[in-house]
Scaffold this motif. Structure first.
Motif, PDB file in Angstrom:
ATOM      1  N   UNK A 141     -90.433   0.565  63.694  1.00  0.00           N
ATOM      2  CA  UNK A 141     -90.411  -0.786  63.124  1.00  0.00           C
ATOM      3  C   UNK A 141     -91.214  -0.832  61.828  1.00  0.00           C
ATOM      4  N   UNK A 142     -90.654  -1.480  60.791  1.00  0.00           N
ATOM      5  CA  UNK A 142     -91.355  -1.627  59.515  1.00  0.00           C
ATOM      6  C   UNK A 142     -92.489  -2.633  59.687  1.00  0.00           C
ATOM      7  N   UNK A 143     -93.716  -2.183  59.388  1.00  0.00           N
ATOM      8  CA  UNK A 143     -94.884  -3.029  59.578  1.00  0.00           C
ATOM      9  C   UNK A 143     -95.345  -3.681  58.283  1.00  0.00           C
ATOM     10  N   UNK A 144     -95.310  -2.921  57.191  1.00  0.00           N
ATOM     11  CA  UNK A 144     -95.795  -3.451  55.910  1.00  0.00           C
ATOM     12  C   UNK A 144     -95.271  -2.588  54.774  1.00  0.00           C
ATOM     13  N   UNK A 145     -95.290  -3.156  53.549  1.00  0.00           N
ATOM     14  CA  UNK A 145     -94.861  -2.395  52.373  1.00  0.00           C
ATOM     15  C   UNK A 145     -95.673  -2.820  51.169  1.00  0.00           C
ATOM     16  N   UNK A 146     -95.754  -1.902  50.191  1.00  0.00           N
ATOM     17  CA  UNK A 146     -96.447  -2.175  48.937  1.00  0.00           C
ATOM     18  C   UNK A 146     -95.437  -2.515  47.854  1.00  0.00           C
ATOM     19  N   UNK A 147     -95.897  -3.147  46.802  1.00  0.00           N
ATOM     20  CA  UNK A 147     -95.012  -3.537  45.698  1.00  0.00           C
ATOM     21  C   UNK A 147     -95.109  -2.581  44.519  1.00  0.00           C
ATOM     22  N   UNK A 148     -95.619  -1.366  44.742  1.00  0.00           N
ATOM     23  CA  UNK A 148     -95.919  -0.477  43.616  1.00  0.00           C
ATOM     24  C   UNK A 148     -94.695   0.149  42.978  1.00  0.00           C
ATOM     25  N   UNK A 149     -93.645   0.445  43.727  1.00  0.00           N
ATOM     26  CA  UNK A 149     -92.557   1.238  43.160  1.00  0.00           C
ATOM     27  C   UNK A 149     -91.168   0.653  43.343  1.00  0.00           C
ATOM     28  N   UNK A 150     -91.004  -0.356  44.135  1.00  0.00           N
ATOM     29  CA  UNK A 150     -89.661  -0.839  44.446  1.00  0.00           C
ATOM     30  C   UNK A 150     -88.925  -1.293  43.194  1.00  0.00           C
ATOM     31  N   UNK A 151     -89.614  -2.010  42.290  1.00  0.00           N
ATOM     32  CA  UNK A 151     -88.985  -2.477  41.053  1.00  0.00           C
ATOM     33  C   UNK A 151     -88.626  -1.322  40.132  1.00  0.00           C
ATOM     34  N   UNK A 152     -89.510  -0.349  40.026  1.00  0.00           N
ATOM     35  CA  UNK A 152     -89.265   0.810  39.160  1.00  0.00           C
ATOM     36  C   UNK A 152     -88.067   1.606  39.653  1.00  0.00           C
ATOM     37  N   UNK A 153     -87.993   1.811  40.944  1.00  0.00           N
ATOM     38  CA  UNK A 153     -86.884   2.577  41.504  1.00  0.00           C
ATOM     39  C   UNK A 153     -85.557   1.864  41.247  1.00  0.00           C
ATOM     40  N   UNK A 154     -85.559   0.576  41.402  1.00  0.00           N
ATOM     41  CA  UNK A 154     -84.327  -0.198  41.177  1.00  0.00           C
ATOM     42  C   UNK A 154     -83.891  -0.091  39.728  1.00  0.00           C
ATOM     43  N   UNK A 155     -84.841  -0.219  38.796  1.00  0.00           N
ATOM     44  CA  UNK A 155     -84.522  -0.116  37.369  1.00  0.00           C
ATOM     45  C   UNK A 155     -84.000   1.280  37.028  1.00  0.00           C
TER      46      UNK A 155
END
Length: 376
Positions: free
Chosen positions: A96-110
Motif C-alpha cells: 500500500x502507498x503510504x506517502x510520496x515526495x514532490x521532488x521529481x514527479x513534475x520533472x519526470x512528466x516534463x
C-alpha cells in the motif's frame, strides 16, 4: 544416651522430689500431690542434603516486554511531503502507498513530454530528408531518359555530368540523413537515461508498506520537509512479536551459552538484535537504553503488550557436583561446608564454581554422595 534412658532418669528425679516433700511434711496432714505428666523429649532433626551431579548454568534474568516488530520506513530522496496517505493507528496492507515526495514527479512528466515531442519532430525531419533523396533519384531517372533520347554527343556528355552530379547529391543526402538519425538517437537515449534516473529517484520518493500491519508513527503532513534516510513512517507487525529489555551488554551476551524467553512457563529460544554504535558514541561511552530480542521460532504464544522474562545462561557445566546454596558457608575467599558423618559435623574447605539462585557447584572438597549440613 537413648530416649528410654533419659525417661528413666527423669522418673528417678521426680521420685526423689516426692520423697523429699513427704519428709518435709512431717507428721502434719498429708496432702495428695498432683504429679505433672512427663513430656517425652523430642529429637531434633538436622537439615542435610546429598552432594549430587547435575548440569548447571548460571542465569542472568531480565524483565522483558513483548512488543511488535516495527518496520522503519524512509525516503531515499530529500524533499517535501506531497501526500501522506495514512495516520497513526491505521491498518495497512503490504504494497500500500503510504506517502510520496514532490521532488521529481513534475520533472519526470516534463521529460517524458519532451522525449515524445523530440520523437515526433525527428520523424518529420527524417521523412523530409528521405523525400529529398527520393526526389533526387527521380531526377536521375529523368536525366537517364533524356540521355537515351539525346543524339548530340556534346549534349549527351552534358547530361552525363548532370547525372553524376545528382548521384553525388543523393550520396551526400543519404549520409546527412544517416548522421541526422544517429544524432537524434543519441539525444533520445540521453533523455531516456535522465528519465530512468528520475524514475529511480521517484521510487525513492514513494513509501510503500512492506507488511500487513498498523501505523504507529509518521512525520508531519503535506509540505513537511524530510531528509532522505531518516525514518518517516513506522509500521508495526502485531503478528510478529519480539522482546524489549533494559540494555544488555555485548560482553554478557558473548558469555551466554543459551538465551531464552520464558512466557507463561514455556521457554523459547531467542537471539539479540545487533546494535551498531558510531565511533563517536563509543568514544563518549554512550549506552543504548534498550536491547531487542527476536524469537527463533516462527510461531510463539506471545501476545503484544504482555510481559516475559529473558534469561541468559552462562558458565554451563556438565555433571557438576552441586549442593543447595544454603549449604555453602563462609565469606570472601574462604568458603566451606559441613560434612555430616554420623553425629559429627566436619568443617571442610571447598572451591566454588558456577552458582545459581538454588544450587552451587563445588569443584573441590566433596565427592558425589557426601552429605552436607544445610542451614534452615
Amino acid at each position: 544416651m537413648t530416649c528410654t534412658e533419659t525417661e528413666n532418669d527423669m522418673k528417678k528425679i521426680v521420685g526423689v522430689c516426692m520423697a523429699a516433700v513427704l519428709l518435709l511434711s512431717g507428721c502434719g496432714e498429708t496432702k495428695a500431690l498432683e504429679v505433672p505428666e512427663l513430656i517425652k523429649p523430642v529429637g531434633v532433626d538436622m537439615d542435610t542434603a546429598e552432594v549430587v551431579k547435575m548440569d548447571l548454568s548460571g542465569v542472568v534474568a531480565f524483565s522483558a516486554q513483548i512488543v511488535p516488530s516495527v518496520e522503519e520506513l524512509s525516503f531515499l530522496s530529500s524533499g517535501s511531503i506531497e501526500s501522506l496517505n495514512v495516520s497513526i493507528g491505521d491498518k495497512v496492507k503490504e504494497g500500500q502507498l503510504l506517502a510520496s515526495l514532490s521532488v521529481t514527479s513534475g520533472k519526470a512528466k516534463d521529460l517524458r513530454s519532451e522525449i515524445e515531442t523530440l520523437k515526433a519532430q525527428n520523424e518529420d525531419r527524417n521523412k523530409q530528408g528521405q523525400y529529398d533523396i527520393e526526389m533526387l533519384e527521380e531526377n536521375i531517372k529523368e536525366l537517364r531518359k533524356q540521355l537515351e533520347k539525346e543524339k548530340d554527343s556534346s549534349r549527351r556528355k552534358k547530361v552525363k555530368k548532370q547525372i553524376e552530379s545528382v548521384k553525388m547529391d543523393v550520396k551526400i543526402a543519404e549520409e546527412k540523413l544517416l548522421q541526422q538519425k544517429e544524432l537524434q538517437q543519441l539525444e533520445i537515449r540521453q533523455k531516456e537515461r535522465q528519465l530512468a534516473e528520475l524514475k529511480k529517484s521517484t521510487k525513492g520518493a514513494k513509501l510503500y508498506s512492506p507488511i500487513n500491519g498498523e501505523v504507529i508513527g509518521t512525520v508531519g503532513g503535506s509540505g513537511y520537509m524530510v531528509q532522505g534516510g531518516n525514518t518517516a513512517i513506522q509500521v508495526a507487525n502485531m503478528e510478529k512479536p519480539r522482546l524489549k529489555t533494559a540494555f544488555v551488554s555485548s560482553s554478557l551476551i558473548a558469555k551466554a551459552n543459551r538465551c531464552i524467553a520464558v512466557i507463561g512457563g514455556k521457554e523459547y529460544e531467542i537471539e539479540i538484535e545487533e546494535q551498531e554504535l558510531s565511533r563517536e558514541e563509543i568514544e563518549r561511552g554512550v549506552v543504548p537504553e534498550n536491547s531487542w530480542f527476536d524469537f527463533k521460532e516462527d510461531h510463539v504464544s506471545a501476545e503484544v503488550g504482555n510481559s516475559a522474562a529473558v534469561e541468559l545462561h552462562t558458565d554451563s557445566v556438565k555433571d557438576a557436583l552441586v549442593v543447595p546454596v544454603n549449604a555453602l558457608l563462609g565469606s570472601g575467599e574462604e568458603k566451606y561446608v559441613y560434612l555430616v558423618e554420623g553425629d559429627a559435623k566436619i568443617k571442610t574447605a571447598v572451591t566454588v564454581g558456577t552458582q545459581t539462585d538454588a544450587y552451587v557447584q563445588l569443584v573441590t572438597g566433596v565427592k558425589e554422595g557426601d552429605v552436607v549440613y544445610v542451614e534452615s
